[in-house]
Motif scaffolding. Structure first.
Motif, mmCIF file in Angstrom:
data_model
loop_
_atom_site.group_PDB
_atom_site.id
_atom_site.type_symbol
_atom_site.label_atom_id
_atom_site.label_comp_id
_atom_site.label_asym_id
_atom_site.label_seq_id
_atom_site.Cartn_x
_atom_site.Cartn_y
_atom_site.Cartn_z
ATOM 1 N N PRO A 147 -2.827 0.784 -2.735
ATOM 2 C CA PRO A 147 -3.925 1.731 -2.532
ATOM 3 C C PRO A 147 -5.304 1.072 -2.545
ATOM 4 O O PRO A 147 -5.578 0.218 -3.387
ATOM 5 C CB PRO A 147 -3.783 2.703 -3.717
ATOM 6 N N CYS A 148 -6.135 1.478 -1.605
ATOM 7 C CA CYS A 148 -7.564 1.144 -1.645
ATOM 8 C C CYS A 148 -8.244 2.334 -2.307
ATOM 9 O O CYS A 148 -8.185 3.453 -1.781
ATOM 10 C CB CYS A 148 -8.094 0.932 -0.229
ATOM 11 N N VAL A 149 -8.851 2.099 -3.451
ATOM 12 C CA VAL A 149 -9.422 3.231 -4.204
ATOM 13 C C VAL A 149 -10.816 3.618 -3.698
ATOM 14 O O VAL A 149 -11.313 4.690 -4.006
ATOM 15 C CB VAL A 149 -9.481 2.927 -5.728
ATOM 16 N N GLY B 111 -10.320 -10.332 4.790
ATOM 17 C CA GLY B 111 -10.167 -8.978 4.266
ATOM 18 C C GLY B 111 -10.144 -9.026 2.757
ATOM 19 O O GLY B 111 -10.160 -10.108 2.156
ATOM 20 N N CYS B 112 -10.097 -7.852 2.130
ATOM 21 C CA CYS B 112 -10.098 -7.833 0.654
ATOM 22 C C CYS B 112 -8.920 -8.619 0.099
ATOM 23 O O CYS B 112 -9.091 -9.460 -0.793
ATOM 24 C CB CYS B 112 -10.051 -6.388 0.165
ATOM 25 N N SER B 113 -7.717 -8.367 0.616
ATOM 26 C CA SER B 113 -6.552 -9.086 0.095
ATOM 27 C C SER B 113 -6.608 -10.560 0.455
ATOM 28 O O SER B 113 -6.010 -11.391 -0.230
ATOM 29 C CB SER B 113 -5.257 -8.459 0.617
ATOM 30 N N TRP C 100 -12.503 -7.668 -6.664
ATOM 31 C CA TRP C 100 -12.046 -6.417 -6.065
ATOM 32 C C TRP C 100 -12.595 -5.228 -6.868
ATOM 33 O O TRP C 100 -12.913 -5.352 -8.065
ATOM 34 C CB TRP C 100 -10.521 -6.352 -6.073
ATOM 35 N N CYS C 101 -12.669 -4.074 -6.236
ATOM 36 C CA CYS C 101 -13.130 -2.860 -6.925
ATOM 37 C C CYS C 101 -12.190 -2.564 -8.102
ATOM 38 O O CYS C 101 -10.978 -2.795 -8.001
ATOM 39 C CB CYS C 101 -13.091 -1.660 -5.992
ATOM 40 N N PRO C 102 -12.728 -2.039 -9.207
ATOM 41 C CA PRO C 102 -11.854 -1.640 -10.312
ATOM 42 C C PRO C 102 -10.804 -0.635 -9.816
ATOM 43 O O PRO C 102 -11.143 0.317 -9.118
ATOM 44 C CB PRO C 102 -12.823 -0.977 -11.303
ATOM 45 N N GLY C 103 -9.548 -0.902 -10.133
ATOM 46 C CA GLY C 103 -8.464 -0.006 -9.710
ATOM 47 C C GLY C 103 -7.836 -0.389 -8.388
ATOM 48 O O GLY C 103 -6.848 0.244 -7.966
ATOM 49 N N CYS C 104 -8.349 -1.412 -7.712
ATOM 50 C CA CYS C 104 -7.771 -1.847 -6.424
ATOM 51 C C CYS C 104 -6.326 -2.293 -6.626
ATOM 52 O O CYS C 104 -5.997 -2.975 -7.600
ATOM 53 C CB CYS C 104 -8.591 -2.999 -5.858
ATOM 54 N N GLY C 105 -5.472 -1.938 -5.684
ATOM 55 C CA GLY C 105 -4.065 -2.316 -5.776
ATOM 56 C C GLY C 105 -3.832 -3.814 -5.743
ATOM 57 O O GLY C 105 -2.796 -4.292 -6.209
ATOM 58 N N ASP D 212 -0.652 -3.742 2.636
ATOM 59 C CA ASP D 212 -0.994 -2.665 3.574
ATOM 60 C C ASP D 212 -1.649 -1.495 2.825
ATOM 61 O O ASP D 212 -0.968 -0.736 2.134
ATOM 62 C CB ASP D 212 0.293 -2.217 4.274
ATOM 63 N N ASN D 213 -2.984 -1.385 2.965
ATOM 64 C CA ASN D 213 -3.669 -0.213 2.377
ATOM 65 C C ASN D 213 -4.125 0.766 3.455
ATOM 66 O O ASN D 213 -4.820 1.726 3.183
ATOM 67 C CB ASN D 213 -4.854 -0.649 1.493
ATOM 68 N N ARG D 214 -3.740 0.453 4.697
ATOM 69 C CA ARG D 214 -3.980 1.329 5.850
ATOM 70 C C ARG D 214 -5.457 1.566 6.138
ATOM 71 O O ARG D 214 -5.821 2.645 6.620
ATOM 72 C CB ARG D 214 -3.242 2.669 5.679
HETATM 73 FE FE1 SF4 Z 1 -12.200 -2.221 -2.938
HETATM 74 FE FE2 SF4 Z 1 -10.480 -1.125 -1.215
HETATM 75 FE FE3 SF4 Z 1 -11.235 -3.635 -0.913
HETATM 76 FE FE4 SF4 Z 1 -9.635 -2.981 -2.933
HETATM 77 S S1 SF4 Z 1 -9.120 -2.850 -0.763
HETATM 78 S S2 SF4 Z 1 -11.436 -4.339 -3.045
HETATM 79 S S3 SF4 Z 1 -10.411 -0.946 -3.447
HETATM 80 S S4 SF4 Z 1 -12.555 -1.845 -0.751
#
Ligand code: SF4
Length: 284
Positions: A199-201, A50-52, A16-21, A120-122
């Motif tokens: 949060p999605c950063v 998805g990311c999560s 995941w991106c640095p700082g991703c929730g 839920d990061n909307r």
């Molecule tokens: Fe990156 Fe957003 Fe995906 Fe997290 S949810 S990994 S911050 S793109």
């Protein structure tokens, strides 16, 4: 046996991106497993797309990264086949509330004993920031360059109306609270769903500071058996409440399946049962 957080980590490192929730969710879930002393081999995690949805890769448990929107019915099948396992479904707002939205009401109706983490990061983060069912009205994304022209879905009150037997909300910036709610959800006998704001950063719709400013625990006198109060507080936007909104008890799907299997128990006999066993054998 004492375990360490390392025992729950797989060899796959989170990307995941640095700082991703999502890191906060992973930390809370690991702590919940540790606190409840659940062996990694007693856990099955099913995730959507998805990311999560990548979460299941990073845990040293049984894991299945399923198809888009199908984490919940797949987890239901796992639990029906292996009721001894702690089964979790994990996915995002796009996965769970768009293509997968129809599954939540049925998992709630069946009251399968799984825990669903709806992160839920909307936004659709993995596919580079398109509007999801919960993106704020007017928010500009690649698929809504003039702003989203539909109101966002208010998911939590719907989960209560669906008769889910455990409905809670927290966020990935409140890791201690989220850990406690995850533990309560896992211990709950029946379908537990946690609406987790995260949060999605990279494609932000909201940030950690906003969550800290707007989220507030439910009042101490909140009666989690009071469905109407749960719905009213679930709709509240100022503040946005966190905690267990609703909890009740009902027979689970797995208990009912066990009851249906009783007539076929090995110690029972009779012509009709022999015939049924033959039919089942022929189909096996
Ligand atoms: Fe990156 Fe957003 Fe995906 Fe997290 S949810 S990994 S911050 S793109």
């Amino acid at each position: 046996m004492s375990r360490a957080s390392q025992d729950y980590k797989s060899a796959v490192k989170p990307i995941w991106c640095p700082g991703c929730g999502n890191y906060g969710a992973m930390k809370a879930l690991t702590q919940a497993f540790l606190d409840l002393d659940i062996a990694p081999e007693s856990i099955a995690m099913v995730s959507g797309i998805g990311c999560s949805g990548r979460m299941s890769h990073f845990f040293n448990t049984y894991s299945l990264h399923g198809t888009h929107g199908r984490a919940v019915p797949t987890a239901l099948g796992v639990k029906a086949a292996r009721p001894d396992l702690t089964v979790l479904a994990v996915g995002g707002d796009g996965d769970g509330l768009s293509i997968g939205g129809g599954h939540i009401s049925h998992a709630a109706r069946k009251n399968t004993n799984i825990t669903y983490l709806l992160l839920d990061n909307r936004i659709y983060g993995l596919t580079k920031g398109q509007a999801s069912p919960t993106t704020d009205f007017g928010h500009k994304t690649k698929t809504s360059p003039f702003g989203v022209d539909e109101p966002p879905m208010d998911a939590l009150p719907a989960f209560i109306v669906y008769d889910a037997t455990f409905v809670a909300r927290s966020s990935t910036v409140h890791v201690a609270e989220l850990t406690e709610l995850l533990k309560a959800g896992i211990l709950h006998k029946g379908f537990s769903i946690l609406h987790i704001l995260t949060p999605c950063v990279t494609y932000p719709v909201f940030d950690a500071r906003t969550l800290k400013a707007t989220l507030q625990p439910l009042p101490e006198d909140h009666d989690r058996k009071d469905k109407m109060a749960a719905i009213v507080r679930g709709y509240s936007t100022n503040p946005v409440f966190t905690g267990i909104f609703f909890q009740t008890e009902k027979p689970t799907l797995e208990e009912r399946l066990e009851g249906q299997a009783q007539p076929f128990a090995p110690e029972r006999s009779g012509d009709e049962l022999d015939m049924l066993r033959k039919v089942l054998y022929d189909f096996a």
